[in-house]
Design a protein around this motif. Structure first.
Motif, PDB file in Angstrom:
ATOM      1  N   GLN A 104       2.031   2.757   3.894  1.00 40.08           N
ATOM      2  CA  GLN A 104       1.651   3.698   4.943  1.00 40.08           C
ATOM      3  C   GLN A 104       2.350   5.044   4.761  1.00 40.08           C
ATOM      4  O   GLN A 104       1.944   6.036   5.317  1.00 40.08           O
ATOM      5  N   LYS A 111      -0.702  12.202   5.729  1.00 41.22           N
ATOM      6  CA  LYS A 111      -1.141  11.618   7.000  1.00 41.22           C
ATOM      7  C   LYS A 111      -1.977  12.584   7.838  1.00 41.22           C
ATOM      8  O   LYS A 111      -2.970  12.189   8.435  1.00 41.22           O
ATOM      9  N   VAL A 173      -3.183   8.853  -0.739  1.00 44.96           N
ATOM     10  CA  VAL A 173      -4.278   8.457   0.149  1.00 44.96           C
ATOM     11  C   VAL A 173      -4.869   7.122  -0.311  1.00 44.96           C
ATOM     12  O   VAL A 173      -5.104   6.217   0.496  1.00 44.96           O
ATOM     13  N   MET A 174      -5.095   6.982  -1.610  1.00 53.21           N
ATOM     14  CA  MET A 174      -5.661   5.731  -2.132  1.00 53.21           C
ATOM     15  C   MET A 174      -4.702   4.556  -1.935  1.00 53.21           C
ATOM     16  O   MET A 174      -5.138   3.427  -1.658  1.00 53.21           O
ATOM     17  N   LYS A 176      -2.742   4.205   0.583  1.00 51.42           N
ATOM     18  CA  LYS A 176      -2.915   3.834   1.989  1.00 51.42           C
ATOM     19  C   LYS A 176      -4.197   3.020   2.180  1.00 51.42           C
ATOM     20  O   LYS A 176      -4.216   2.039   2.912  1.00 51.42           O
ATOM     21  N   ILE A 177      -5.269   3.451   1.531  1.00 48.84           N
ATOM     22  CA  ILE A 177      -6.546   2.748   1.670  1.00 48.84           C
ATOM     23  C   ILE A 177      -6.452   1.326   1.131  1.00 48.84           C
ATOM     24  O   ILE A 177      -6.902   0.366   1.760  1.00 48.84           O
ATOM     25  N   HIS A 178      -5.839   1.191  -0.044  1.00 50.02           N
ATOM     26  CA  HIS A 178      -5.758  -0.123  -0.696  1.00 50.02           C
ATOM     27  C   HIS A 178      -4.547  -0.937  -0.265  1.00 50.02           C
ATOM     28  O   HIS A 178      -4.462  -2.111  -0.582  1.00 50.02           O
ATOM     29  N   ARG A 179      -3.606  -0.260   0.448  1.00 49.03           N
ATOM     30  CA  ARG A 179      -2.338  -0.890   0.816  1.00 49.03           C
ATOM     31  C   ARG A 179      -1.688  -1.541  -0.396  1.00 49.03           C
ATOM     32  O   ARG A 179      -1.250  -2.683  -0.372  1.00 49.03           O
TER      33      ARG A 179
END
Length: 197
Positions: A104, A111, A173-174, A176-179
């Motif tokens: 995150q 963010k 960003v990626m 965060k998307i994929h964790r």
């Protein structure tokens, strides 16, 4: 209201609390009362420190980037290793901070960037100035690496710095998307290749 040490501390406490909360939840999802409660400041005090929520958002970003680039300067100006070593230490630090809490991250540019750029022109400009300052420092590190022959780039150092920053911002960003930190690891490998390390 005259500026006092106490006023400065209270204002800083509000900004720090906002950064902590907004790094997790974004700008629009966070109410002023939540921030003031986290900062331990009475609700009626907000407008003593900020003219509006928009001015507050701009102040958050300016404070965040001032701290961020100061930290960058410490890493990039260190005495250990070559300029390339210090630049790679910066990217390693980026990877670590963006991998925390299930990817995150803690970067307000990541963010809040897309969220606030369309909400407020003053916040967009604060983001632009902050990210430009980051790119400028990356460029200086690349130039130092060219001078000490610890790295090389194809083309202009300014363009190279922008490409690398864009790469890492997108990877964050990626992640965060994929964790998953995998996009950050890919960026690290691409950065080494880009700098001919």
């Amino acid at each position: 209201m005259p500026v006092t040490s106490r006023n400065t501390d209270t204002r800083r406490n509000i900004l720090d609390a906002a950064q902590r909360i907004m790094s997790r939840r974004g700008y629009s999802a966070v109410g002023l009362n939540e921030v003031l409660s986290e900062a331990g400041v009475p609700k009626g005090s907000f407008y003593h420190f900020f003219a509006s929520k928009d001015a507050f958002g701009e102040a958050i970003l300016r404070s965040y980037f001032a701290d961020y680039v100061a930290g960058m300067d410490r890493v990039l100006a260190g005495a250990d290793g070559s300029a390339a070593d210090r630049l790679m230490a910066y990217w390693q630090q980026w990877r670590q901070t963006q991998s925390v809490d299930d990817c995150q991250g803690k970067c307000l540019a990541v963010k809040l960037g897309a969220e606030v750029a369309d909400l407020s022109e003053s916040m967009r400009l604060a983001l632009k100035e902050g990210t430009d300052a980051v790119v400028d420092r990356i460029e200086r590190a690349i130039v130092a690496g060219l001078e000490d022959n610890s790295l090389s780039v194809d083309g202009d150092p300014c363009a190279a710095a922008q490409v690398l920053y864009d790469l890492w911002l997108g990877a964050s960003v990626m992640a965060k998307i994929h964790r998953s930190p995998a996009p950050l690891d890919t960026s690290m490998a691409a950065t080494r290749q880009f700098l001919h390390l």
